[in-house]
Motif scaffolding. Sequence first.
Motif, short mmCIF file in Angstrom:
data_model
loop_
_atom_site.label_atom_id
_atom_site.label_comp_id
_atom_site.label_asym_id
_atom_site.label_seq_id
_atom_site.Cartn_x
_atom_site.Cartn_y
_atom_site.Cartn_z
N TYR A 271 0.84 -1.20 0.00
CA TYR A 271 0.00 0.00 0.00
C TYR A 271 0.87 1.24 0.00
N THR A 272 0.51 2.18 -0.84
CA THR A 272 1.22 3.45 -0.85
C THR A 272 0.19 4.56 -0.81
N SER A 273 0.38 5.47 0.14
CA SER A 273 -0.55 6.58 0.20
C SER A 273 0.10 7.78 -0.45
N TRP A 317 8.69 -0.58 3.36
CA TRP A 317 8.62 0.27 2.17
C TRP A 317 9.06 -0.53 0.96
N VAL A 318 8.75 -0.03 -0.22
CA VAL A 318 9.10 -0.77 -1.42
C VAL A 318 10.62 -0.94 -1.52
N THR A 319 11.37 0.04 -1.03
CA THR A 319 12.82 -0.06 -1.08
C THR A 319 13.29 -1.31 -0.34
N GLY A 392 24.50 5.03 -2.17
CA GLY A 392 23.29 5.26 -2.94
C GLY A 392 22.30 6.11 -2.18
N THR A 393 21.38 6.75 -2.92
CA THR A 393 20.29 7.47 -2.27
C THR A 393 18.99 7.21 -3.00
N VAL A 394 17.89 7.33 -2.28
CA VAL A 394 16.56 7.12 -2.84
C VAL A 394 15.52 7.76 -1.95
N GLY A 395 14.42 8.19 -2.56
CA GLY A 395 13.26 8.62 -1.78
C GLY A 395 12.82 10.03 -2.07
N GLU A 396 13.76 10.89 -2.36
CA GLU A 396 13.45 12.30 -2.62
C GLU A 396 14.56 12.85 -3.49
N PRO A 397 14.32 14.01 -4.08
CA PRO A 397 15.46 14.66 -4.73
C PRO A 397 16.51 14.97 -3.67
#
Length: 654
Positions: A271-273, A317-319, A392-397
């Motif tokens: 689920y993602t809101s 989370w999907v990550t 690595g990075t992920v999630g936001e700019p």
Amino acid sequence: MPRKTSKSTSQSSIDVLLREERIFRPNAAFRRQASVKDASIYGKAARDPEAFWASCARDLVWLRPWKKVLVWRPPHARWFVGGKLNASVNCLDRHLGTAVRNKAAILWEGEPGEERTLTYAQLFRETCRFANVLKDLGVRKGDRVTLYMPLVPELAIAMLACARIGAAHSVVFGGFSAESLKERINDAKATVLVTADGGFRRGVEVPLKKFADEALRGTPSIRHVVVVRRGNFPVQMTEGRDRFWHDLMRDRSAECPPEPMDSEDMLYILYTSGTTGKPKGIVHATGGYMVGVHTTTRLVFDLKPEDVYWCTADIGWVTGHSYVVYGPLSNGATVLMYEGAPDWPDRGRFWQICDKYRVTIFYTAPTAIRSFMRWGIEWPEKHDLTSLRLLGTVGEPINPEAWVWYRNFVGGGRCPIVDTWWQTETGMIMITPLPGITATKPGSATHPFPGVSAEVLDEKGRVVKDGGGYLAITRPWPAMLQTIYGDPERYATQYWSKWDAKTYFPGDGARRDRQGYFWLLGRVDDVLNVAGHRIGTMEVESALVDHPSVAEAAVVGKAHDLKGQALAAFVTLKEGIVTNGDLVDELKSHVVRKIGALARPDDIVFTAELPKTRSGKIMRRLLKDIAEGRALGDTTTLADPAVIQALKQRYQED
Ligand code: 6R9
């Protein structure tokens, strides 16, 4: 150096104000050992994407080969049609006849400091045993099992056990409330819930079973509850419904034949809101998803057999699904899992863990990096981080300043950084450097992964070659969502209707520069509109974070009679910086200097914390409510509701 650019051609697109010109190339030592050394992979994949993905798919174990790589009836794609496989076989069985058998699959550290190691052979046995438990609880192929757990190995075991028998898991992050859990169980009509007596967060017990009990009052589909003993926390067990994990596992056979799954059979729901709206149950199918995450893990992280790989995301989370469980395990990697907070018992915990386990690959979120910056370089400097070779990075700019800080103070100036853009819906990394060949620019996710087609389009669907607009994915990709659970119409309208049914709209603003680099600008719902200019929040925030006193910033537009919108900035300062009126003026001038008078914030409010979702994304929608003096909208996905109340008061006082 950043500089101003002219207004973009189309009023309906997004103006670009900030330019970042620094370039970092991978060093010779990294390049020499990299898995991808040759940029011809891009051209090859682009000429025949299906052949490219088929060659990636051959790296997995199939129980029956596919007949067709892709059947594309927009907006529905079917991948590896006719093929059969099992995700748990690809994460476990495939390694048992090799040297990986007795290698650590999971290195786990609890927040209080306990350690556990599971080899691939052990993880296989535990998975089979729990798969047998689920079968005995009546779970069959196609059923849904909800997992509401702390970050313990049992969570990965339960996921793999579901995959083994063909049940779909629906992981609900352990930070969610009873109400959110109830809503997600009911939408999926799950028959079994796996939870724990509790979890630890900053030394405090999170009473998961208590929340679950509250949710379970309104979840008629649940027949059984399995409870992992994590902390010997007191729990109430309901006779006939609740059983302990360790009791159920006792004397259980460690053999469980895998269910042969059709490539298009459901692997999981997540689920993602996002930051707005009712949660959507994103459905991922088995074959394409496994191909996508397996390939990207190997190539984006340059994964080698000796690596100790740490993705700090929670599995909720999907990550965590793609890059803690399925991607790394299908590659036979050693995965580190840490249960707790980065600042417990002190702000050096992550670095102490990197040092202790000799972590080589480290993947985290910009929000975490900005916290590290705020806490100061003395924390990473206290520990030996020389084992790290890739970040690595992920999630936001990521703001360029945070990127450069990460490179210097965590990566010792030697590690390439992969800034990876993707979503729950895309399942796999979509826009990213390939660390051995890509020259990176701080703040840019660089290029689409080989075999992925992305463009920046304007409102009318025209390609923007150099400038701002909307990100679009113009070809199906293997790990793409199959649908929204129980709501196929919303699938079509939400993602495949902005331009036409063949073009996926992720909801993000983006810019392309002259060299073809992609720069993600944030969600388009958050785009600012000042005197006819549409500006991504990311740019003004980056300009603020560029100031030496600022740790983090969130910028929103508020209604303004003349300009349409005026900007309000919420700013977190670095430790030890004192606020005063001069600093407000200084920050305003700093923004004007960096990107122009147009972006001068009308209001600047200092705050100790910004309101974030539980996965660390800033909730600008709520800040906008505050700036415009409205009642707050839906706050159920907030990590810490107290933050927003304090901020609201503060804004009114200012
Ligand atoms: C994996 C994940 C997806 C949204 C996405 C975008 C933002 C993620 C990013 C990024 C800029 C990056 N996002 N990675 N923005 N650069 N490298 O985060 O999934 O929780 O579904 O969020 O996150 O706005 O649309 P999810």
